[in-house]
Design a protein around this motif. Structure first.
Motif, PDB file in Angstrom:
ATOM      1  N   LEU A  12       0.940  -1.223  -0.042  1.00 26.20           N
ATOM      2  CA  LEU A  12      -0.008  -0.046  -0.219  1.00 26.20           C
ATOM      3  C   LEU A  12       0.787   0.987   0.213  1.00 26.20           C
ATOM      4  O   LEU A  12       2.169   0.983   0.790  1.00 26.20           O
ATOM      5  CB  LEU A  12      -0.956   0.103   1.088  1.00 26.20           C
ATOM      6  CG  LEU A  12      -2.008  -0.977   1.434  1.00 26.20           C
ATOM      7  CD1 LEU A  12      -2.121  -0.921   3.073  1.00 26.20           C
ATOM      8  CD2 LEU A  12      -2.959  -0.965   0.408  1.00 26.20           C
ATOM      9  N   ALA A  13       0.696   2.250  -0.225  1.00 24.03           N
ATOM     10  CA  ALA A  13       0.687   3.479  -0.247  1.00 24.03           C
ATOM     11  C   ALA A  13       0.300   4.741   0.159  1.00 24.03           C
ATOM     12  O   ALA A  13      -1.341   4.265  -0.188  1.00 24.03           O
ATOM     13  CB  ALA A  13       2.096   4.051  -1.866  1.00 24.03           C
ATOM     14  N   VAL A  14      -0.114   5.705   0.724  1.00 28.91           N
ATOM     15  CA  VAL A  14       0.067   6.608   1.828  1.00 28.91           C
ATOM     16  C   VAL A  14       0.509   7.576   2.247  1.00 28.91           C
ATOM     17  O   VAL A  14       1.764   7.769   2.365  1.00 28.91           O
ATOM     18  CB  VAL A  14      -0.958   5.769   3.137  1.00 28.91           C
ATOM     19  CG1 VAL A  14      -0.044   5.359   4.187  1.00 28.91           C
ATOM     20  CG2 VAL A  14      -1.553   6.823   3.978  1.00 28.91           C
TER      21      VAL A  14
ATOM     22  N   LEU B  43      -1.694   8.834   7.123  1.00 28.73           N
ATOM     23  CA  LEU B  43      -1.192   7.714   7.792  1.00 28.73           C
ATOM     24  C   LEU B  43      -1.342   8.140   8.665  1.00 28.73           C
ATOM     25  O   LEU B  43      -1.962   7.132  10.493  1.00 28.73           O
ATOM     26  CB  LEU B  43      -0.253   7.812   7.666  1.00 28.73           C
ATOM     27  CG  LEU B  43       1.020   6.667   8.628  1.00 28.73           C
ATOM     28  CD1 LEU B  43       0.288   5.049   8.627  1.00 28.73           C
ATOM     29  CD2 LEU B  43       2.728   6.473   8.539  1.00 28.73           C
TER      30      LEU B  43
ATOM     31  N   TYR C  94      -3.502   1.326   9.742  1.00 25.02           N
ATOM     32  CA  TYR C  94      -2.664   0.817   8.964  1.00 25.02           C
ATOM     33  C   TYR C  94      -1.463  -0.375   9.554  1.00 25.02           C
ATOM     34  O   TYR C  94      -1.242  -0.871   9.058  1.00 25.02           O
ATOM     35  CB  TYR C  94      -1.444   2.372   8.497  1.00 25.02           C
ATOM     36  CG  TYR C  94      -2.380   2.613   6.932  1.00 25.02           C
ATOM     37  CD1 TYR C  94      -2.769   2.019   5.486  1.00 25.02           C
ATOM     38  CD2 TYR C  94      -3.306   3.950   7.187  1.00 25.02           C
ATOM     39  CE1 TYR C  94      -3.214   2.692   4.786  1.00 25.02           C
ATOM     40  CE2 TYR C  94      -4.201   4.440   6.268  1.00 25.02           C
ATOM     41  CZ  TYR C  94      -3.858   3.582   4.879  1.00 25.02           C
ATOM     42  OH  TYR C  94      -4.330   4.381   3.576  1.00 25.02           O
TER      43      TYR C  94
ATOM     44  N   LYS D  97      -3.397  -3.465   9.472  1.00 23.62           N
ATOM     45  CA  LYS D  97      -3.279  -4.285   8.190  1.00 23.62           C
ATOM     46  C   LYS D  97      -1.653  -4.199   8.677  1.00 23.62           C
ATOM     47  O   LYS D  97      -1.832  -5.555   7.379  1.00 23.62           O
ATOM     48  CB  LYS D  97      -3.433  -3.043   7.101  1.00 23.62           C
ATOM     49  CG  LYS D  97      -4.653  -2.722   6.737  1.00 23.62           C
ATOM     50  CD  LYS D  97      -4.793  -1.176   5.560  1.00 23.62           C
ATOM     51  CE  LYS D  97      -6.020  -1.071   5.597  1.00 23.62           C
ATOM     52  NZ  LYS D  97      -7.129  -2.392   4.797  1.00 23.62           N
ATOM     53  N   ILE D  98      -0.734  -3.872   8.420  1.00 25.99           N
ATOM     54  CA  ILE D  98       0.668  -4.177   8.287  1.00 25.99           C
ATOM     55  C   ILE D  98       1.030  -5.768   9.221  1.00 25.99           C
ATOM     56  O   ILE D  98       2.082  -6.424   8.548  1.00 25.99           O
ATOM     57  CB  ILE D  98       2.167  -3.358   8.616  1.00 25.99           C
ATOM     58  CG1 ILE D  98       1.413  -2.069   7.845  1.00 25.99           C
ATOM     59  CG2 ILE D  98       2.820  -3.736   9.402  1.00 25.99           C
ATOM     60  CD1 ILE D  98       2.141  -0.965   8.520  1.00 25.99           C
TER      61      ILE D  98
ATOM     62  N   GLU E 239       0.460  -6.510   5.688  1.00 30.30           N
ATOM     63  CA  GLU E 239       0.772  -5.869   4.396  1.00 30.30           C
ATOM     64  C   GLU E 239       2.243  -4.500   4.257  1.00 30.30           C
ATOM     65  O   GLU E 239       2.712  -4.545   5.024  1.00 30.30           O
ATOM     66  CB  GLU E 239       0.009  -4.639   4.293  1.00 30.30           C
ATOM     67  CG  GLU E 239      -1.672  -4.786   3.678  1.00 30.30           C
ATOM     68  CD  GLU E 239      -1.446  -4.931   1.571  1.00 30.30           C
ATOM     69  OE1 GLU E 239      -0.915  -4.764   1.412  1.00 30.30           O
ATOM     70  OE2 GLU E 239      -2.348  -5.914   1.448  1.00 30.30           O
ATOM     71  N   THR E 240       2.939  -4.134   3.303  1.00 32.09           N
ATOM     72  CA  THR E 240       4.275  -3.243   3.458  1.00 32.09           C
ATOM     73  C   THR E 240       3.340  -1.619   3.489  1.00 32.09           C
ATOM     74  O   THR E 240       2.001  -1.393   1.934  1.00 32.09           O
ATOM     75  CB  THR E 240       4.440  -4.095   2.800  1.00 32.09           C
ATOM     76  OG1 THR E 240       5.834  -5.359   3.383  1.00 32.09           O
ATOM     77  CG2 THR E 240       6.264  -2.947   2.962  1.00 32.09           C
ATOM     78  N   VAL E 241       4.314  -0.378   4.215  1.00 33.44           N
ATOM     79  CA  VAL E 241       3.269   0.591   3.498  1.00 33.44           C
ATOM     80  C   VAL E 241       3.877   1.240   3.457  1.00 33.44           C
ATOM     81  O   VAL E 241       5.573   1.539   4.001  1.00 33.44           O
ATOM     82  CB  VAL E 241       2.272   1.006   4.793  1.00 33.44           C
ATOM     83  CG1 VAL E 241       2.659   1.842   4.717  1.00 33.44           C
ATOM     84  CG2 VAL E 241       1.034  -0.142   4.930  1.00 33.44           C
TER      85      VAL E 241
ATOM     86  N   VAL F  12       5.229   4.645   3.362  1.00 30.53           N
ATOM     87  CA  VAL F  12       4.158   6.378   3.611  1.00 30.53           C
ATOM     88  C   VAL F  12       5.474   7.172   2.113  1.00 30.53           C
ATOM     89  O   VAL F  12       6.469   7.614   2.464  1.00 30.53           O
ATOM     90  CB  VAL F  12       4.649   6.918   4.671  1.00 30.53           C
ATOM     91  CG1 VAL F  12       4.460   7.218   4.824  1.00 30.53           C
ATOM     92  CG2 VAL F  12       4.674   5.404   5.827  1.00 30.53           C
TER      93      VAL F  12
END
Length: 88
Positions: free
Chosen positions: A2-4, A9, A16, A19-20, A25-27, A29
């Motif tokens: 994901l990108a945020v 964030l 988030y 989710k991680i 998930e990998t986020v 930022v």
């Protein structure tokens, strides 16, 4: 993955982080001037570091690659495991 952006964030940090950790998930930022940050779980981080350690040692790497080649060439076999007797 994901990108945020940072503001989103910050407003939804718990969501988030869940989710991680819960969904693996990998986020990413996104920040100004392309100074992005990647967030991942401690479990994922430890796994990456262990792989770097194991594969960073040439003899370990060679042994793993030899084992992989044996498996790919059908040079592996399955065996039944038996329980060890314990002395009480």
């Amino acid at each position: 993955m994901l990108a945020v952006n940072y503001t989103t964030l910050r407003e939804n940090m718990k969501t988030y982080m869940d989710k991680i950790t819960d969904d693996y998930e990998t986020v990413i930022v996104t920040r100004k001037d392309n100074k992005n940050v990647v967030m991942l779980s401690e479990e994922a981080y430890n796994n990456i570091m262990e792989n770097i350690h194991v594969l960073g040692n040439k003899s370990n790497y060679d042994w793993l690659m030899e084992s992989k080649a044996q498996l790919e060439n059908g040079m592996a076999s399955a065996h039944e495991l038996s329980e060890a007797e314990t002395d009480e």
